[in-house]
Write an enzyme that holds these catalytic residues in place. Structure first.
Site, PDB file in Angstrom:
ATOM      1  N   LYS A 199       0.857  -1.179   0.000  1.00 55.94           N
ATOM      2  CA  LYS A 199       0.000   0.000   0.000  1.00 55.94           C
ATOM      3  C   LYS A 199       0.897   1.233   0.000  1.00 55.94           C
ATOM      4  CE  LYS A 199      -3.668   2.392   2.436  1.00 55.94           C
ATOM      5  NZ  LYS A 199      -4.632   2.384   3.524  1.00 55.94           N
ATOM      6  N   LYS A 251      -2.396  -1.630  -3.738  1.00 52.67           N
ATOM      7  CA  LYS A 251      -3.184  -0.409  -3.695  1.00 52.67           C
ATOM      8  C   LYS A 251      -2.263   0.797  -3.720  1.00 52.67           C
ATOM      9  CE  LYS A 251      -6.370   1.749  -0.551  1.00 52.67           C
ATOM     10  NZ  LYS A 251      -6.912   1.752   0.749  1.00 52.67           N
TER      11      LYS A 251
HETATM   12  C1  PBG Z   1      -7.178   3.472   5.337  1.00 53.45           C
HETATM   13  C2  PBG Z   1      -7.656   3.410   3.928  1.00 53.45           C
HETATM   14  C3  PBG Z   1      -7.543   4.399   2.957  1.00 53.45           C
HETATM   15  C4  PBG Z   1      -8.166   3.903   1.815  1.00 53.45           C
HETATM   16  C5  PBG Z   1      -8.638   2.623   2.126  1.00 53.45           C
HETATM   17  N1  PBG Z   1      -8.301   2.336   3.425  1.00 53.45           N
HETATM   18  C6  PBG Z   1      -6.997   5.777   3.045  1.00 53.45           C
HETATM   19  C7  PBG Z   1      -5.555   5.987   3.222  1.00 53.45           C
HETATM   20  O1  PBG Z   1      -4.761   5.067   3.346  1.00 53.45           O
HETATM   21  O2  PBG Z   1      -5.157   7.177   3.249  1.00 53.45           O
HETATM   22  C8  PBG Z   1      -8.279   4.630   0.528  1.00 53.45           C
HETATM   23  C9  PBG Z   1      -9.300   4.104  -0.438  1.00 53.45           C
HETATM   24  C10 PBG Z   1      -9.572   5.015  -1.580  1.00 53.45           C
HETATM   25  O3  PBG Z   1      -8.882   6.039  -1.748  1.00 53.45           O
HETATM   26  O4  PBG Z   1     -10.506   4.707  -2.339  1.00 53.45           O
HETATM   27  N2  PBG Z   1      -8.240   3.214   6.233  1.00 53.45           N
END
Ligand code: PBG
Length: 327
Positions: A199, A251
């Protein structure tokens, strides 16, 4: 030496021909719908930066879950948005059995049972007043090990509320093992973990911040991965597998297809790609201006994830696209 007259275009001549030779096909079962549920609202609240996406009320979430299931979507990933006044430094709504995410998990399970795989985001950013994915130490840094203790408590509360799958998304070291141990100790051996394995700290999360009413100032660069680095995605994969991840995820999606391919090649467990909020917003915004053919752009991006090796795709278009696939 004479060449045979080789013509790859022969396989592109008609729709039926192109369909026959397609190497990858999308199916509704590939798709998982991420959905937001907001405490204290009486109806859905539009998310301005994600046209077509809403913060659901408890009622509208139940309806959205039923619609996703009837369209053939496999799963739903829930994000809870508590009332601002309830957020605090340790993210108390995340461990309150009556916190909005837990309430929504019970609602959705009551509505759809096992017809959808019901998943929840396991992270603190939606419930802390500072908006970070963990608890802070006395110098304001995210404290890895103290955060793991919070994740362990949240995991048990989410499992008890009925989640089939938890998605730890905070990028703390050791989070998968820690959460697994806590779940097992509480008798939740059957609850699976979808690890946010690779991520990256991304600008494309922008619209999500609006969707969850995030309080974050600053960034997540001290815990999420850095865009120039590919190798560490494989290191994260090894660790998550060793700690017991049942599925892994990459992601964002489109800007990280190389990472998705590398993880897909190395992973013995199912691999998911998350087409995030900013990817969704870009297509919707360009389509709104008439600059892109919306339907074709959506299909092309989802196809890219399959081609790069994803078994599962989280997308805000899940229900719409699954309906489009219906014969
Ligand atoms: C963290 C989380 C995020 C997203 C999913 N889980 C935000 C981040 O890491 O800043 C982002 C999902 C998206 O942008 O569609 N809880």
């Amino acid at each position: 030496m004479t060449f045979p007259d080789v013509r790859p275009r022969r396989l592109r001549t008609t729709p039926a021909m192109r369909r026959m030779v397609a190497e990858h096909r999308l199916h509704p079962a590939d798709l998982i719908l991420p959905a937001f549920v907001r405490e204290g609202v009486t109806g859905p609240v539009p998310v301005a930066s994600m046209p077509g996406v809403v913060q659901h009320s408890r009622d509208s979430l139940r309806k959205a879950a039923v619609e996703a299931a009837s369209a053939g979507v496999s799963g739903i990933m829930l994000f809870g948005v508590p009332e601002d006044a309830k957020k605090d430094a340790i993210g108390s709504p995340g461990t309150d059995p009556d916190g909005i995410l837990q309430v929504a998990l019970r609602d959705v399970r009551a509505e759809v049972g096992d017809a959808l795989v019901v998943m929840s985001d396991l992270c603190l950013d939606e419930v802390t007043d500072h908006g970070h994915c963990g608890v802070l130490d006395d110098r304001g840094r995210v404290d890895n090990d103290a955060t793991l203790e919070r994740y362990a408590e949240m995991a048990v509360v989410q499992a008890e509320a009925g989640a089939h799958v938890l998605g730890p998304s905070g990028m703390m070291d050791g989070q998968i093992g820690h959460v697994r141990r806590a779940l097992d100790a509480a008798g939740h051996q059957d609850v699976a973990l979808l690890a946010y394995t690779a991520k990256y700290a991304s600008a494309f999360y922008g619209p999500f911040r609006e969707a969850v009413n995030s309080s974050l100032k600053g960034d997540r660069k001290a815990y999420q991965q850095d865009a120039p680095n590919a190798r560490e995605a494989l290191r994260e994969l090894e660790l998550d597998l060793a700690e017991g991840a049942d599925m892994v995820m990459v992601k964002p999606g489109l800007p990280y297809l190389d990472i998705l391919r590398a993880v897909a090649d190395a992973s013995p467990v199912p691999v998911a790609a998350y087409q995030i909020s900013g990817e969704y917003a870009m297509v919707e915004a360009a389509a709104e201006r008439g600059w892109l053919d919306r339907d074709r752009a959506i299909e092309e991006t989802l196809t890219a994830f399959k081609r790069a090796g994803a078994n599962l795709i989280l997308t805000y278009w899940a229900t719409e696209f699954a309906r489009r696939l219906a014969p």
